[in-house]
Write an enzyme that holds these catalytic residues in place. Structure first.
Site, PDB file in Angstrom:
ATOM      1  N   ASP A 160       3.009  -6.462   3.562  1.00 14.18           N
ATOM      2  CA  ASP A 160       2.211  -6.412   2.323  1.00 14.18           C
ATOM      3  C   ASP A 160       3.045  -6.540   1.047  1.00 14.18           C
ATOM      4  OD1 ASP A 160      -0.691  -5.771   3.054  1.00 14.18           O
ATOM      5  OD2 ASP A 160       0.392  -4.308   4.267  1.00 14.18           O
TER       6      ASP A 160
ATOM      7  N   ASP B 110       1.338  -2.314  -6.188  1.00 13.64           N
ATOM      8  CA  ASP B 110       1.174  -0.969  -5.632  1.00 13.64           C
ATOM      9  C   ASP B 110       2.420  -0.106  -5.720  1.00 13.64           C
ATOM     10  OD1 ASP B 110      -1.533  -1.231  -4.911  1.00 13.64           O
ATOM     11  OD2 ASP B 110      -0.904  -2.581  -3.303  1.00 13.64           O
TER      12      ASP B 110
ATOM     13  N   ARG C 171       4.273   0.623   3.740  1.00 11.64           N
ATOM     14  CA  ARG C 171       4.541   0.018   2.441  1.00 11.64           C
ATOM     15  C   ARG C 171       5.598   0.773   1.639  1.00 11.64           C
ATOM     16  NH1 ARG C 171      -0.022  -2.605  -0.808  1.00 11.64           N
ATOM     17  NH2 ARG C 171       1.932  -3.491  -1.522  1.00 11.64           N
TER      18      ARG C 171
ATOM     19  N   ARG D 247      -5.565   5.730  -0.377  1.00 10.75           N
ATOM     20  CA  ARG D 247      -4.141   5.550  -0.663  1.00 10.75           C
ATOM     21  C   ARG D 247      -3.596   6.491  -1.747  1.00 10.75           C
ATOM     22  NH1 ARG D 247      -2.734   0.233   0.893  1.00 10.75           N
ATOM     23  NH2 ARG D 247      -3.877  -0.185   2.808  1.00 10.75           N
TER      24      ARG D 247
ATOM     25  N   HIS E 256      -9.036  -0.168  -3.441  1.00 11.12           N
ATOM     26  CA  HIS E 256      -8.371   0.397  -4.622  1.00 11.12           C
ATOM     27  C   HIS E 256      -9.329   0.457  -5.820  1.00 11.12           C
ATOM     28  CE1 HIS E 256      -4.269  -1.122  -2.963  1.00 11.12           C
ATOM     29  NE2 HIS E 256      -4.253   0.203  -2.931  1.00 11.12           N
TER      30      HIS E 256
ATOM     31  N   CYS F  52      -2.894  -7.557  -7.775  1.00 10.67           N
ATOM     32  CA  CYS F  52      -1.954  -7.025  -6.775  1.00 10.67           C
ATOM     33  C   CYS F  52      -0.613  -7.758  -6.772  1.00 10.67           C
ATOM     34  CB  CYS F  52      -2.534  -7.142  -5.373  1.00 10.67           C
ATOM     35  SG  CYS F  52      -4.188  -6.510  -5.187  1.00 10.67           S
TER      36      CYS F  52
END
Ligand code: GLY
Length: 257
Positions: free
Chosen positions: A63, A69, A88, A134, A164, A250
């Site tokens: 990712d 993020d 991640r 998350r 998100h 993102c």
């Protein structure tokens, strides 16, 4: 003279097919097509006032293209996140290395805390954090401690059925948001809320540049709603990375001069 926005991006990992998926079913990702779309995205950033800096490709982190993020950049400080998906978390080190030349760094490092930058929407001195799978209250508390000295208030926003906060809602101008009302509590975010077209549930995601809103071309009706209130929209194709549950915000971390 307007300072360029620095945009940090990262090439798509060879392993993107193994990306995290939370609300989507896995489907094949055409890596070459995704890379062409990512290149067009980078060109759109460059053409609209950004100086693009590339972070190293991380093929062991599927990712990693979704750099947003890993950091929250404010004018006064940058916060390195602790991503909610364990796979991640190794992405943050190279983001910290790149960001340290632009901002003093702080870190979300409480053991119980996790937060993805995709859950963060900033409007003036309010930092909204989506309460997603998350991001959690422990991170909100630590973020408030780190940013309070600069005058920020941090506020959790209830979220449902999407990954998100920025899947559900983004800011398009001070106090003006575009969002999918089914996925977030708009009453938690004072201001004007433009609703996405009901046929385009993913139509909220917008990169706010200086005077330009960069959006996915797959959401034409929502794009028109924003244009109708004066939004200056530039579009890119983003449907290949959308299969990896990623969207336009993102793919960059923006550092405003
Ligand atoms: N695939 C994007 C994410 O789950 O973080």
């Amino acid at each position: 003279m307007t300072m360029p926005i620095i945009a940090l991006v990262r090439p798509i990992s060879q392993s993107i097919a193994d990306c995290q998926l939370t609300h989507l079913n896995r489907q094949p990702i055409d890596l070459a097509r995704a890379r062409r779309q990512h290149a067009d995205y980078v060109t759109a950033l460059t053409n609209n006032g950004c100086q693009v800096l590339k972070l190293p490709q991380l093929d062991d982190c599927p990712d990693a293209v979704f750099v947003e993020d890993t950091a929250i950049v404010l004018p006064e400080v940058a916060i390195i996140t602790r991503p909610g998906a364990v796979s991640r978390q190794p992405e943050t080190a190279s983001m910290a290395t790149a960001l340290q030349q632009f901002r003093t760094l702080k870190h979300i490092d409480q053991p119980a805390a996790c937060i993805d930058g995709g859950d963060v929407v900033v409007d003036d001195k309010t930092i909204y954090v989506g309460l997603s799978s998350r991001s959690n209250h422990a991170a909100i508390e630590q973020l408030a401690e780190l940013t309070g000295p600069f005058g920020y208030k941090v506020k959790g926003v209830a979220l449902r059925d999407c990954l998100h906060l920025k899947t559900a809602v983004t800011r398009i101008a001070p106090g003006v948001f575009v969002g999918n009302p089914d996925w977030y509590e708009s009453s938690s975010m004072p201001g004007q809320h433009i609703e996405v077209d009901p046929q385009e549930p993913f139509g909220a995601n917008t990169v706010e540049l200086d005077g330009v809103l960069l959006r996915a071309k797959e959401h034409p009706a929502s794009n028109q709603r924003i244009a109708d209130i004066g939004g200056n929209i530039v579009t890119v194709a983003a449907d290949e990375l959308a299969k990896a549950e990623g969207a336009v915000t993102c793919c960059s971390v923006l550092i405003h001069g």
